[in-house]
Design a protein around this motif. Structure first.
Motif, PDB file in Angstrom:
ATOM      1  N   PRO A 202       0.794  -1.223   0.000  1.00 15.56           N
ATOM      2  CA  PRO A 202       0.000   0.000   0.000  1.00 15.56           C
ATOM      3  C   PRO A 202       0.833   1.283   0.000  1.00 15.56           C
ATOM      4  O   PRO A 202       2.069   1.228   0.064  1.00 15.56           O
ATOM      5  N   ILE A 203       0.092   2.394  -0.034  1.00 15.64           N
ATOM      6  CA  ILE A 203       0.741   3.700  -0.022  1.00 15.64           C
ATOM      7  C   ILE A 203       0.283   4.491   1.207  1.00 15.64           C
ATOM      8  O   ILE A 203      -0.915   4.540   1.508  1.00 15.64           O
ATOM      9  N   ILE A 204       1.273   5.074   1.891  1.00 16.00           N
ATOM     10  CA  ILE A 204       0.958   5.926   3.049  1.00 16.00           C
ATOM     11  C   ILE A 204       1.368   7.347   2.679  1.00 16.00           C
ATOM     12  O   ILE A 204       2.512   7.560   2.270  1.00 16.00           O
ATOM     13  N   ILE A 205       0.444   8.282   2.790  1.00 20.78           N
ATOM     14  CA  ILE A 205       0.808   9.683   2.541  1.00 20.78           C
ATOM     15  C   ILE A 205       0.718  10.432   3.870  1.00 20.78           C
ATOM     16  O   ILE A 205      -0.331  10.486   4.501  1.00 20.78           O
ATOM     17  N   LEU A 206       1.867  10.943   4.244  1.00 17.25           N
ATOM     18  CA  LEU A 206       1.980  11.631   5.531  1.00 17.25           C
ATOM     19  C   LEU A 206       1.899  13.142   5.306  1.00 17.25           C
ATOM     20  O   LEU A 206       2.482  13.654   4.358  1.00 17.25           O
ATOM     21  N   ASP A 207       1.148  13.806   6.152  1.00 14.63           N
ATOM     22  CA  ASP A 207       1.095  15.263   6.073  1.00 14.63           C
ATOM     23  C   ASP A 207       1.653  15.794   7.395  1.00 14.63           C
ATOM     24  O   ASP A 207       1.965  15.018   8.295  1.00 14.63           O
ATOM     25  N   ARG A 208       1.749  17.106   7.491  1.00 16.24           N
ATOM     26  CA  ARG A 208       2.239  17.653   8.757  1.00 16.24           C
ATOM     27  C   ARG A 208       1.306  17.213   9.878  1.00 16.24           C
ATOM     28  O   ARG A 208       0.142  17.577   9.904  1.00 16.24           O
ATOM     29  N   GLN A 209       1.805  16.388  10.726  1.00  9.68           N
ATOM     30  CA  GLN A 209       1.110  15.909  11.922  1.00  9.68           C
ATOM     31  C   GLN A 209      -0.141  15.076  11.629  1.00  9.68           C
ATOM     32  O   GLN A 209      -1.062  15.030  12.421  1.00  9.68           O
ATOM     33  N   ASP A 210      -0.190  14.439  10.476  1.00 10.17           N
ATOM     34  CA  ASP A 210      -1.387  13.640  10.173  1.00 10.17           C
ATOM     35  C   ASP A 210      -1.072  12.586   9.107  1.00 10.17           C
ATOM     36  O   ASP A 210      -0.149  12.770   8.311  1.00 10.17           O
ATOM     37  N   VAL A 211      -1.868  11.493   9.092  1.00  9.55           N
ATOM     38  CA  VAL A 211      -1.771  10.518   8.004  1.00  9.55           C
ATOM     39  C   VAL A 211      -2.940  10.789   7.061  1.00  9.55           C
ATOM     40  O   VAL A 211      -4.090  10.640   7.440  1.00  9.55           O
ATOM     41  N   LEU A 212      -2.629  11.224   5.840  1.00  3.89           N
ATOM     42  CA  LEU A 212      -3.698  11.572   4.904  1.00  3.89           C
ATOM     43  C   LEU A 212      -4.279  10.328   4.249  1.00  3.89           C
ATOM     44  O   LEU A 212      -5.453  10.273   3.937  1.00  3.89           O
ATOM     45  N   LEU A 213      -3.401   9.345   4.011  1.00  2.00           N
ATOM     46  CA  LEU A 213      -3.866   8.157   3.299  1.00  2.00           C
ATOM     47  C   LEU A 213      -3.037   6.945   3.709  1.00  2.00           C
ATOM     48  O   LEU A 213      -1.810   7.045   3.841  1.00  2.00           O
ATOM     49  N   ASN A 214      -3.698   5.830   3.927  1.00  2.00           N
ATOM     50  CA  ASN A 214      -3.011   4.556   4.141  1.00  2.00           C
ATOM     51  C   ASN A 214      -3.888   3.504   3.473  1.00  2.00           C
ATOM     52  O   ASN A 214      -4.816   2.974   4.076  1.00  2.00           O
ATOM     53  N   ALA A 215      -3.623   3.269   2.201  1.00  2.00           N
ATOM     54  CA  ALA A 215      -4.516   2.383   1.439  1.00  2.00           C
ATOM     55  C   ALA A 215      -3.741   1.588   0.407  1.00  2.00           C
ATOM     56  O   ALA A 215      -2.690   2.030  -0.081  1.00  2.00           O
ATOM     57  N   SER A 216      -4.293   0.426   0.058  1.00  2.00           N
ATOM     58  CA  SER A 216      -3.644  -0.413  -0.955  1.00  2.00           C
ATOM     59  C   SER A 216      -3.986   0.145  -2.340  1.00  2.00           C
ATOM     60  O   SER A 216      -4.947   0.927  -2.491  1.00  2.00           O
ATOM     61  N   ILE A 217      -3.234  -0.274  -3.338  1.00  2.00           N
ATOM     62  CA  ILE A 217      -3.483   0.182  -4.709  1.00  2.00           C
ATOM     63  C   ILE A 217      -4.911  -0.217  -5.123  1.00  2.00           C
ATOM     64  O   ILE A 217      -5.619   0.565  -5.768  1.00  2.00           O
ATOM     65  N   ALA A 218      -5.352  -1.409  -4.705  1.00  2.00           N
ATOM     66  CA  ALA A 218      -6.701  -1.872  -5.058  1.00  2.00           C
ATOM     67  C   ALA A 218      -7.761  -0.948  -4.457  1.00  2.00           C
ATOM     68  O   ALA A 218      -8.715  -0.562  -5.143  1.00  2.00           O
ATOM     69  N   GLU A 219      -7.547  -0.572  -3.201  1.00  2.00           N
ATOM     70  CA  GLU A 219      -8.502   0.345  -2.541  1.00  2.00           C
ATOM     71  C   GLU A 219      -8.506   1.701  -3.235  1.00  2.00           C
ATOM     72  O   GLU A 219      -9.573   2.306  -3.435  1.00  2.00           O
ATOM     73  N   ILE A 220      -7.317   2.190  -3.577  1.00  2.00           N
ATOM     74  CA  ILE A 220      -7.212   3.507  -4.233  1.00  2.00           C
ATOM     75  C   ILE A 220      -7.950   3.458  -5.568  1.00  2.00           C
ATOM     76  O   ILE A 220      -8.742   4.351  -5.897  1.00  2.00           O
ATOM     77  N   SER A 221      -7.715   2.376  -6.308  1.00  2.00           N
ATOM     78  CA  SER A 221      -8.344   2.224  -7.619  1.00  2.00           C
ATOM     79  C   SER A 221      -9.873   2.098  -7.483  1.00  2.00           C
ATOM     80  O   SER A 221     -10.614   2.514  -8.361  1.00  2.00           O
ATOM     81  N   GLU A 222     -10.296   1.547  -6.371  1.00  2.00           N
ATOM     82  CA  GLU A 222     -11.724   1.392  -6.123  1.00  2.00           C
ATOM     83  C   GLU A 222     -12.393   2.733  -5.803  1.00  2.00           C
ATOM     84  O   GLU A 222     -13.514   2.992  -6.192  1.00  2.00           O
TER      85      GLU A 222
END
Lengths: 273, 275
Positions: B195-215
């Motif tokens: 999966p992909i984790i996108i970190l922002d200042r003091q927060d996790v914006l996204l933690n999802a697998s490619i399948a979930e993102i595509s969905e």
């Protein structure tokens, strides 16, 4: 318990730590350990060039050189072998090696406090003894410096000898050497840069602080001497804490070793990158 | 499994990570993305115990990382962004230190060094930065650890080496290993991170697998521009637009476009993925 100490893992760690120490300090170690031989060769060559005579350095000169080499070893070795721990890149890699903090600490103490000083002493004194066997102009080995200065002992009063006689034995300085190495090791893993200079500055500040504490004691003894002008040196030594100077020296050296090793362990346990 | 709960960390008064909660599962290659200074490296160093958490907790298979217990460290390898030069041949380094990781294989180290066309007989302090990095990557993969954390592993690698890196990671990572790779260069790692984790200042914006993102999101590569696009960008040969995936159509996830979409619509994307 296995996460604190495992003899098999410690053996592996100690061996690899020792190998890494050789790659970091091997050349400098060889240079310092063979300094006696280098100075002997230099003295002989100079003698032949300028006087046309063959003659090695005297035992006193060689003893002084030995002392200087010990000082150089004490100052340079800990920072060269373990100074990288405070550096982000090398320090992170070192901290991530799967060995416990206690094993890393023990290996560090053994290498810096025992193995390297013992190897240095053996190589330096061994080379010196060998030179004395091969070249009679070198008189006797610096191992016998104690006997050399024994001639002066007859002039020293018995009370003074019993108080400070232990300090005249060269072997009594081994604990001082180990204590000093541990202090500079603590400096090497605490300060990020200018490790030796900062440790020396710290020691100067500490000495100044301790001398302020010690001043009233010294003052009272100076007063005793001033109030009793007839007091002999023998009376002074037999009637004061100075009579136990050797014991005080040993106790203070042990205290330095305990404080420094505790500091090193605490630093290793809490170091962050 | 790695469990992070309400993690907080600050440098002095300056907070870097705040209330981070997430779980990292076994056998996956996570891509950790984020702008400069959001705390990617800090998170990696906290996970491997190089730093101590200020608030919250990290649990790695029952271990507290900061205790740095050998049983924990032998399951983990951390490859930092900057690697140290060592006065040793690469092969000697591998033999000298590899023995601390139970599953380390020297033959695997030599194989990966071969993929990178790196000479294991060369002294590490005479290597270029790229060669040195490839040596440490080879060592990391040869350790066969359960957890491998890599901070910007493709930094300093030339173009062929980046392809070699992808090949080495896909071929030599065991199925139960968890890789967490922090990077800015998403194109270097496209197709291997999931999966992909996108970190922002003091927060996790996204933690999802490619399948979930595509969905949940649709990546449109056609030239037809729609106003409902969350993000659009001209790319060579056309354009890319990202929409919420309302029609359950499949599309190829473009990580760069995903990253930009998430940053433009933080709350909206968080809402989409929290459903």
């Amino acid at each position: 318990m296995k996460d604190i100490f495992d003899i098999k893992r410690f053996g592996k760690y100690f061996a690899s730590d020792f190998m890494a120490s050789i790659s970091r300090y091997g050349l400098s170690f060889l240079l310092i350990s063979l300094m006696g031989l280098i100075i002997y060769a230099g003295t002989v060559i100079m003698g032949l060039l300028f006087n046309g005579t063959w003659g090695g350095p005297s035992i006193y000169f060689r003893t002084a050189t030995f002392a200087i080499c010990i000082a150089v070893l004490v100052l340079t070795m800990p920072a060269k072998i373990y100074g990288h721990i405070t550096e982000k890149r090398a320090g992170s890699t070192w901290l991530m090696i799967p060995a416990s903090t206690f094993e890393k600490f023990l290996s560090m103490i053994l290498i810096c406090g025992i193995v390297v000083p013992a190897m240095f002493t053996c190589v330096y004194l061994g080379t010196d003894a060998l030179l004395c066997i091969m070249d009679k102009t070198c008189e006797t080995s610096i191992c016998h410096i104690g006997k050399e200065i024994a001639g002066y002992r007859s002039e020293i009063p018995e009370e003074v000898m019993s108080a400070v006689g232990g300090l005249m034995n060269p072997l009594s300085y081994i604990d001082d050497m180990i204590g000093s190495i541990l202090i500079f090791l603590l400096g090497a893993i605490c300060f990020k840069n200018a490790k030796v200079v900062k440790t020396i500055l710290f020691l100067i500040v500490l000495s100044m602080a301790l001398s302020i504490i010690g001043t009233p004691f010294m003052y009272s003894y100076m007063e005793t001497l001033a109030n009793n002008p007839a007091m002999t040196l023998e009376e002074f030594f037999s009637d004061s804490w100075l009579g136990n100077l050797s014991l005080i020296d040993t106790v203070s050296d042990i205290a330095v070793i305990v404080i420094a090793t505790s500091g090193i362990f605490f630093r290793l346990k809490t170091i962050k990158h | 499994m790695i469990k992070i709960e309400n993690l907080g960390f600050s440098y002095g008064e300056k907070p870097v990570l705040k209330n981070i909660t997430m779980t990292l599962e076994e056998g996956k290659i996570y891509g950790l993305l984020g702008e400069n200074g959001v705390g990617k490296t800090t998170l990696l160093t906290l996970l491997c115990g190089l730093k101590n958490v200020k608030t919250g907790s990290i649990d790695v298979d029952g271990h507290v990382p900061y205790k740095r217990e050998p049983s924990f460290l032998s399951d983990l390898y951390y490859l930092s962004d900057e690697v140290p030069e060592v006065n040793m041949k690469a092969t000697d380094y591998a033999k000298n230190y590899g023995k601390f990781w139970e599953k380390f294989e020297i033959s695997k180290f030599h194989e990966i060094m071969g993929i990178f066309e790196n000479d294991p007989e060369q002294k590490m302090n005479r290597m270029s930065f790229g060669q040195l990095k490839k040596t440490y990557i080879s060592f990391a993969l040869a350790c066969n650890c359960k957890y491998i954390f890599m901070d910007e592993p493709t930094n300093g690698l030339d173009i062929p080496s980046k392809a070699q890196f992808r090949k080495a990671v896909t071929r030599y990572t065991s199925e139960d290993s968890t890789l967490l790779i922090s990077t800015h260069q998403v194109r270097d790692l496209e197709n291997i991170i999931d999966p992909i984790i996108i970190l922002d200042r003091q927060d996790v914006l996204l933690n999802a697998s490619i399948a979930e993102i595509s969905e949940k999101l649709y990546f449109d590569y056609s030239n037809e521009r729609k106003d409902s696009a969350l993000y659009s960008e001209m790319i060579p040969g056309g354009s890319i637009q990202v929409y919420p995936n309302t029609s359950c159509e499949e599309s190829k996830v473009n990580i760069e476009a995903l990253f930009n979409t998430v940053h433009l619509h933080k709350e909206l994307v968080k809402g989409i993925f929290s459903k």
